[in-house]
Design a protein around this motif. Sequence first.
Motif, PDB file in Angstrom:
ATOM      1  N   ILE A 233       0.856  -1.192   0.000  1.00 50.91           N
ATOM      2  CA  ILE A 233       0.000   0.000   0.000  1.00 50.91           C
ATOM      3  C   ILE A 233       0.892   1.243   0.000  1.00 50.91           C
ATOM      4  O   ILE A 233       1.904   1.276   0.695  1.00 50.91           O
ATOM      5  N   ARG A 234       0.478   2.231  -0.797  1.00 47.01           N
ATOM      6  CA  ARG A 234       1.141   3.540  -0.720  1.00 47.01           C
ATOM      7  C   ARG A 234       0.114   4.531  -0.204  1.00 47.01           C
ATOM      8  O   ARG A 234      -1.003   4.591  -0.718  1.00 47.01           O
ATOM      9  N   THR A 235       0.468   5.273   0.843  1.00 49.32           N
ATOM     10  CA  THR A 235      -0.461   6.309   1.305  1.00 49.32           C
ATOM     11  C   THR A 235       0.218   7.659   1.219  1.00 49.32           C
ATOM     12  O   THR A 235       1.378   7.818   1.588  1.00 49.32           O
TER      13      THR A 235
ATOM     14  N   SER B 105      -0.756   9.560  -4.104  1.00 49.95           N
ATOM     15  CA  SER B 105      -0.139   8.658  -3.126  1.00 49.95           C
ATOM     16  C   SER B 105       1.295   8.302  -3.501  1.00 49.95           C
ATOM     17  O   SER B 105       1.917   7.511  -2.818  1.00 49.95           O
ATOM     18  N   ASN B 106       1.812   8.874  -4.593  1.00 54.85           N
ATOM     19  CA  ASN B 106       3.160   8.501  -5.059  1.00 54.85           C
ATOM     20  C   ASN B 106       4.217   8.745  -3.984  1.00 54.85           C
ATOM     21  O   ASN B 106       4.167   9.744  -3.264  1.00 54.85           O
ATOM     22  N   LEU B 107       5.181   7.839  -3.909  1.00 49.34           N
ATOM     23  CA  LEU B 107       6.253   7.968  -2.917  1.00 49.34           C
ATOM     24  C   LEU B 107       7.075   9.229  -3.174  1.00 49.34           C
ATOM     25  O   LEU B 107       7.586   9.846  -2.244  1.00 49.34           O
TER      26      LEU B 107
ATOM     27  N   ILE C 129       0.859  -2.224 -11.293  1.00 51.14           N
ATOM     28  CA  ILE C 129      -0.529  -1.766 -11.419  1.00 51.14           C
ATOM     29  C   ILE C 129      -0.886  -0.976 -10.164  1.00 51.14           C
ATOM     30  O   ILE C 129      -0.670  -1.464  -9.051  1.00 51.14           O
ATOM     31  N   ASP C 130      -1.407   0.241 -10.349  1.00 53.97           N
ATOM     32  CA  ASP C 130      -1.862   1.056  -9.215  1.00 53.97           C
ATOM     33  C   ASP C 130      -3.385   0.938  -9.159  1.00 53.97           C
ATOM     34  O   ASP C 130      -4.063   1.275 -10.127  1.00 53.97           O
ATOM     35  N   ILE C 131      -3.888   0.485  -8.036  1.00 55.48           N
ATOM     36  CA  ILE C 131      -5.339   0.297  -7.914  1.00 55.48           C
ATOM     37  C   ILE C 131      -5.854   1.126  -6.740  1.00 55.48           C
ATOM     38  O   ILE C 131      -5.354   1.014  -5.617  1.00 55.48           O
TER      39      ILE C 131
ATOM     40  N   LEU D 105      -5.802   2.722 -11.680  1.00 53.41           N
ATOM     41  CA  LEU D 105      -5.416   4.118 -11.917  1.00 53.41           C
ATOM     42  C   LEU D 105      -4.294   4.240 -12.920  1.00 53.41           C
ATOM     43  O   LEU D 105      -4.193   5.205 -13.660  1.00 53.41           O
ATOM     44  N   ASP D 106      -3.404   3.272 -12.901  1.00 56.27           N
ATOM     45  CA  ASP D 106      -2.195   3.440 -13.692  1.00 56.27           C
ATOM     46  C   ASP D 106      -1.574   2.069 -13.912  1.00 56.27           C
ATOM     47  O   ASP D 106      -1.623   1.210 -13.027  1.00 56.27           O
ATOM     48  N   ILE D 107      -0.990   1.870 -15.099  1.00 55.09           N
ATOM     49  CA  ILE D 107      -0.242   0.640 -15.386  1.00 55.09           C
ATOM     50  C   ILE D 107       1.130   1.075 -15.874  1.00 55.09           C
ATOM     51  O   ILE D 107       1.228   1.821 -16.849  1.00 55.09           O
ATOM     52  N   ASN D 108       2.157   0.654 -15.173  1.00 54.05           N
ATOM     53  CA  ASN D 108       3.521   1.078 -15.514  1.00 54.05           C
ATOM     54  C   ASN D 108       4.302  -0.098 -16.073  1.00 54.05           C
ATOM     55  O   ASN D 108       4.431  -1.127 -15.414  1.00 54.05           O
ATOM     56  N   SER D 109       4.857   0.084 -17.279  1.00 53.82           N
ATOM     57  CA  SER D 109       5.671  -0.988 -17.848  1.00 53.82           C
ATOM     58  C   SER D 109       7.119  -0.903 -17.363  1.00 53.82           C
ATOM     59  O   SER D 109       7.911  -1.792 -17.616  1.00 53.82           O
TER      60      SER D 109
HETATM   61 MG   LIG Z   1       1.199   6.091 -11.030  1.00 53.28          MG
END
Ligand SMILES: [Mg+2]
Length: 367
Positions: free
Chosen positions: A240-242, A250-252, A303-305, A316-320
């Motif tokens: 989890i990222r808060t 919520s990005n680090l 995958i960010d959910i 929310l986002d899919i990062n390759s």
């Molecule tokens: Mg993202």
Amino acid sequence: MLSFGIMTLNKRSEKSYYLEMAKRAYKYGIACYRFVPSDINPISEKINGDFYNPSIGRWENKEFSVPAILYDRCFYSEDSLSKQCMSIVNWLKARDDIRFLGYGLPNKLELYDILTHTNISPYLVKTMPFTNPQSFIDSLLAEQSLIIKPARGSQGQGIFHIKKAGEGILVKTDKKDAQVTHHFEKTEKAISWLNRLTAKRQYLIQPYVTLSDKDGHPFDIRILLQKDSKGTWNEIGRGIRTGKKDGIISNLSAGGKNIRFDDWITAFPSSLKNYLRDELDEIIETLPAALEEKLPPLFEMGIDIGIGDNGSLWILDINSKPGRKTILNTEPEKREELYTAPLLYAKYLEAGIDKERRPNHAKTVSN
Ligand SMILES: [Mg+2]
Ligand SMILES: Nc1ncnc2c1ncn2[C@@H]1O[C@H](COP(=O)(O)OP(=O)(O)O)[C@@H](O)[C@H]1O
């Protein structure tokens, strides 16, 4: 020896990840290189980059040919080095004698268009291209605030929460240290600001979905999937990222913190727990196939959910080119797996047992 090249735009980035990978490479019969795409001489096609010398245990400068397998970890922005490297990488992707671990994903708008026609569509936040400031302002309703963000993501940068406030417009964005708010008393002022903001980059529009916990911290679930030594997708970990209280993202990189998934989920009653776990499993099982049906192969994805107030799940986002911080922070026992997975998958590609179709170069870009 199989030659394996890590491509980066900046040799200071992800230093320990590359070094840990390189240290393990020799054992698998892999010679490990690191270079910036612009280090390739266009005439000789030789690269002036780094070679990991296992006998001395560090990188050393060397001239070498383009490695057979490439791991693309270039995080592009708007500068000229990014543009130069992007076209070199596209040229490399088109070469038959080289394989990429993964061929990247298109931008968030194209990805939305592709996924909206698959069975993953119920999990997508409605996404539209930002075309012009006036029609954007016209679409802004008093009761629904909107998010605008760059179509090509960059670790939470340039994400704006926009809502109506009386006659004017209220804009908020999270910077590294604090949230910045601006109240435009007249819409004309907001329009000129939007004009300037969107002049150089393509932006997209989404409804703002409240994805905060009960204390007002935005949070999301970050899941890392990778292919194993047999080319099969597996979950490596989830965490989890808060973000900061009353924050947007919520990005680090904006000061977010990590919590172990298992610690986080214990707070829910068991029916909700099971529901969340089932939904996440459904996404993990469906998403890779949905993407690879339409796009060239990938090696990994983050995958960010997000989870809405009513327990609804949103991709929310899919990062390759996913980061590893959330997993390393919450599941440090996964370290070894994280450092060897790219090498094992490279061996799998080398063995030629890869049945995946030829990449579709036109669709591969930067993400
Ligand atoms: Mg993202
Ligand atoms: N439509 C939205 N509603 C609410 N929060 C959002 C929305 N879009 C993004 N966010 C927040 O911003 C963060 C970053 O957005 P994301 O699309 O992943 O951009 P980036 O590619 O820069 O990481 C998300 O993890 C989430 O916390």
